[in-house]
Design a protein around this motif. Sequence first.
Motif, PDB file in Angstrom:
ATOM      1  N   ASP A   1      -4.615 -10.903  -7.826  1.00 50.87           N
ATOM      2  CA  ASP A   1      -3.692 -11.557  -6.884  1.00 50.87           C
ATOM      3  C   ASP A   1      -3.536 -13.045  -7.205  1.00 50.87           C
ATOM      4  O   ASP A   1      -2.454 -13.612  -7.053  1.00 50.87           O
TER       5      ASP A   1
ATOM      6  N   ARG B   1      -9.542  -7.506  -7.379  1.00 47.32           N
ATOM      7  CA  ARG B   1      -8.257  -7.676  -6.665  1.00 47.32           C
ATOM      8  C   ARG B   1      -7.951  -9.142  -6.469  1.00 47.32           C
ATOM      9  O   ARG B   1      -6.818  -9.582  -6.624  1.00 47.32           O
TER      10      ARG B   1
ATOM     11  N   ARG C   1       8.348  -6.991  -5.370  1.00 45.54           N
ATOM     12  CA  ARG C   1       8.240  -8.070  -4.376  1.00 45.54           C
ATOM     13  C   ARG C   1       9.627  -8.454  -3.863  1.00 45.54           C
ATOM     14  O   ARG C   1       9.822  -8.659  -2.672  1.00 45.54           O
TER      15      ARG C   1
ATOM     16  N   ARG D   1       0.841  -1.210   0.000  1.00 46.30           N
ATOM     17  CA  ARG D   1       0.000   0.000   0.000  1.00 46.30           C
ATOM     18  C   ARG D   1       0.874   1.258   0.000  1.00 46.30           C
ATOM     19  O   ARG D   1       0.613   2.226  -0.723  1.00 46.30           O
TER      20      ARG D   1
ATOM     21  N   ARG E   1      -0.347 -12.351   1.426  1.00 46.12           N
ATOM     22  CA  ARG E   1      -0.834 -13.246   0.367  1.00 46.12           C
ATOM     23  C   ARG E   1       0.115 -14.413   0.127  1.00 46.12           C
ATOM     24  O   ARG E   1      -0.298 -15.457  -0.339  1.00 46.12           O
TER      25      ARG E   1
HETATM   26  O1  C5P Z   1      -3.739  -7.233   2.644  1.00 47.36           O
HETATM   27  P1  C5P Z   1      -4.057  -5.963   1.895  1.00 47.36           P
HETATM   28  O2  C5P Z   1      -5.427  -5.959   1.286  1.00 47.36           O
HETATM   29  O3  C5P Z   1      -3.783  -4.741   2.696  1.00 47.36           O
HETATM   30  O4  C5P Z   1      -3.003  -5.955   0.686  1.00 47.36           O
HETATM   31  C1  C5P Z   1      -3.063  -4.992  -0.332  1.00 47.36           C
HETATM   32  C2  C5P Z   1      -2.548  -5.621  -1.623  1.00 47.36           C
HETATM   33  O5  C5P Z   1      -1.168  -5.906  -1.472  1.00 47.36           O
HETATM   34  C3  C5P Z   1      -3.205  -6.957  -2.002  1.00 47.36           C
HETATM   35  O6  C5P Z   1      -4.308  -6.797  -2.871  1.00 47.36           O
HETATM   36  C4  C5P Z   1      -2.100  -7.702  -2.690  1.00 47.36           C
HETATM   37  O7  C5P Z   1      -2.099  -7.426  -4.069  1.00 47.36           O
HETATM   38  C5  C5P Z   1      -0.844  -7.127  -2.109  1.00 47.36           C
HETATM   39  N1  C5P Z   1      -0.169  -8.015  -1.165  1.00 47.36           N
HETATM   40  C6  C5P Z   1       0.628  -9.000  -1.687  1.00 47.36           C
HETATM   41  N2  C5P Z   1       1.357  -9.798  -0.858  1.00 47.36           N
HETATM   42  C7  C5P Z   1       1.294  -9.640   0.467  1.00 47.36           C
HETATM   43  C8  C5P Z   1       0.442  -8.651   1.021  1.00 47.36           C
HETATM   44  C9  C5P Z   1      -0.299  -7.859   0.173  1.00 47.36           C
HETATM   45  O8  C5P Z   1       0.691  -9.184  -2.895  1.00 47.36           O
HETATM   46  N3  C5P Z   1       2.051 -10.418   1.255  1.00 47.36           N
END
Ligand code: C5P
Length: 210
Positions: A166, A162, A91, A36, A112
């Motif tokens: 993801d 989303r 990432r 974010r 995730r």
């Molecule tokens: O968990 P949250 O909704 O705050 O995460 C925002 C975005 O960050 C998710 O939609 C996802 O694309 C990404 N995210 C991710 N890997 C993580 C945490 C979040 O790809 N470990």
Amino acid sequence: MIVAVDGPAAAGKGTLARRLAAALGLPYLDTGLLYRAVGRRVLDAGHDPRDARCALAAARALRPEDLARGDLRGPVADMAATNVAAIAAVRAELLEFQRRFGREHGAVLDGRDIGTVVFPEATAKLFVTASAEERARRRQAELQGRGMPADFVQVLSEIRDRDAQDENRPVAPLRPADDALLLDTTLLDADAAFAAAMALIATRRPSHAV
Ligand code: C5P
């Protein structure tokens, strides 16, 4: 001890992970905040969060205070996070921070890919889900609670977008680790989800530590 809490948007991971961390005496990291904050930095610079070069520069420039910003939630920040999170270099840039955080004192991390990529050796891995409709209902209530307008159909559609992004990205897609414990919270309130999660984690801890 590392507890990985993964799952789709608005499944209740954050509330659950925070409570688990307090109960287990472990630090907590909301890894979504990292994505974010990167997305927000790209928006601030007037760029598109899908632009890999800008997103990587933003990830490299990330500072702890970025995580405390008040504008990291809401539909624009959600989608910016999801977009920068699909970029492999972003990432990779954020991976070491997450690993260092967990290795210091153990941790509960939600995200995730915690159980699949960040800590494949985690003590316990939870994959927390709920129906898309229930997740949209919760997200709508959360937004309204913060005084933000929230139309159910629109919130549901954003959650589905989303999820799809993801789940289908080539790098670290959202999916349960092979050894993850599945927790469907569609019919559970926060207390019931917490009790169920603690019971699941107890099955993965050495008996003397329970
Ligand atoms: O968990 P949250 O909704 O705050 O995460 C925002 C975005 O960050 C998710 O939609 C996802 O694309 C990404 N995210 C991710 N890997 C993580 C945490 C979040 O790809 N470990």
